[in-house]
Design an enzyme around this catalytic site. Sequence first.
Site, PDB file in Angstrom:
ATOM      1  CG  ASP A   1       3.276  -0.813   4.800  1.00 51.14           C
ATOM      2  OD1 ASP A   1       2.954  -1.227   3.676  1.00 51.14           O
ATOM      3  OD2 ASP A   1       2.470  -0.236   5.560  1.00 51.14           O
TER       4      ASP A   1
ATOM      5  CE1 TYR B   1      -4.490   2.773   4.382  1.00 51.52           C
ATOM      6  CE2 TYR B   1      -3.205   0.837   4.969  1.00 51.52           C
ATOM      7  CZ  TYR B   1      -3.300   2.071   4.357  1.00 51.52           C
ATOM      8  OH  TYR B   1      -2.216   2.616   3.716  1.00 51.52           O
TER       9      TYR B   1
ATOM     10  CD  GLU C   1       4.121   5.334   4.712  1.00 52.43           C
ATOM     11  OE1 GLU C   1       4.228   4.101   4.603  1.00 52.43           O
ATOM     12  OE2 GLU C   1       3.679   5.881   5.750  1.00 52.43           O
TER      13      GLU C   1
ATOM     14  CG  ASP D   1      -0.197   0.199   2.525  1.00 56.35           C
ATOM     15  OD1 ASP D   1       0.655  -0.661   2.844  1.00 56.35           O
ATOM     16  OD2 ASP D   1      -0.461   1.187   3.238  1.00 56.35           O
TER      17      ASP D   1
END
Length: 494
Positions: A85, A234, A474, A82
């Site tokens: 990571d 999430y 990120e 995603d």
Amino acid sequence: MASATKFSIMFQLLVLILCSPCQFCSAFTSQDYTDALEKSILFFEGQRSGALPPNQRLQWRGNSGLSDGSTYHVNLVGGYYDAGDNIKFGLPMAFTTTLLAWSVIEFGNSMHSQLENAKAAIRWSTDYLLKAATATPGTLYVQVGDPNSDHKCWERPEDMDTPRNVYKVTTQNPGSDVAAETAAALAAASIVFKDSDPSYSSKLLQTAMKVFDFADRYRGSYSDSLNSIVCPFYCSYSGYQDELLWGASWIHRASQNGSYLGYIQSNGHTLGADDDDYSFSWDDKRAGTKILLSKGFLEKQTEEFQIFKAHSDNYVCSLIPGTSSFQAQYTPGGLLYKASESNLQYVTSAAFLLLAYANYLSLNGGVVTCGNAKVTAEALISQAKKQVDYILGDNPARMSYMVGFGSRYPQHVHHRGSSLPSIHAQPNRIPCNDGFRYLYSSSPNPNVLIGAIIGGPDNRDNFADDRNNYRQSEPATYINAPFVGALAFFSAKS
């Protein structure tokens, strides 16, 4: 004499202003947007999990996650990580896929040489989602990898040795939100492949219908079923009702099956059709659903869809300064600002919705009603362009927030694979804890994650190019996905 001197100084200042690079005007050409479009799609190759194909263009990546699902006797190889990571989270992956597909559906005609790359990016995900949806009856696999363990390591996806646990939603432990979003992704993608691969398109749509039925029949939030595995990463904060309406809307658009129109009409009021929400993200689909359904009203003046046109107007008016319904926050430099973490996800999704809605309005002679004022499609395009241009470098910091685009862009991206030496440069495994020295290093990332859009600046236009500041540095697939469509639009309009 004083007046002449004053006039001379003013004239010199005027010349200086006119001859200086315009700080806030767009300096981008059609070729710039085309270049950014290519890079925004290329980014997804850096997020790939599984066995990489021979035509892989980001060469510093290697194969990873080749045994995903095997200990559970299912094949869950493939899909996307995603963000920075090494987890495959089903909800943001499905949303990413839906928005990539929507980008192609609306603006694919403007993608030209990049259309096949965009379709490949979609298919990389849908191939995985099909496996996740069909491997076991009454089950949808929604995640691979333990995020709590993963976040304790800083290692390349090619090296990862953290648990590759598999998580699922079932009839007993439902997840209507992630299931309905998966259905939306498969349905939207079926439209993309309808002409070029009819059999694949049909498989996508038929699977979407089955997954949606599962989501609707066994209602519940996956956050309740999987709790600490998906939260706080999430969590479905908005509930699952918005995804049910979103999923039904996409299947209706893909299939033109009247039963889904009936579902929308019968269930819309209880699933969020009457709610105004002013952001659109992997979690909350309400604004996007209304824009999507407004197309039906604008094209056919279908009375049942009139409510969605009205709520779409409310959403748009909230973003346009000077209207009576304006409520958005912008930075001093003009960037839409919603949250301190990964703010650019809200910017790219809003820009896309503005352009999609402008498209629907332009084709049908419509305007946006903001109280007593009328806002044209051109005004929506102008507002979207400001956001797109800001991201590409037309901002107070003169910084492009797309990695690899322009002369100045973030060098310290919060991304494991990008920040560690590639397996080609350093074939020996870099263990979990040994990788942290690269996280904390002041050196630029050795591997350029071309096309990645990172979280972005704060509410005062300040940006720390700091790998440790994941809120700003990120990248994520769902930041890029709607930007693909926006860039395609401007590559053809400039």
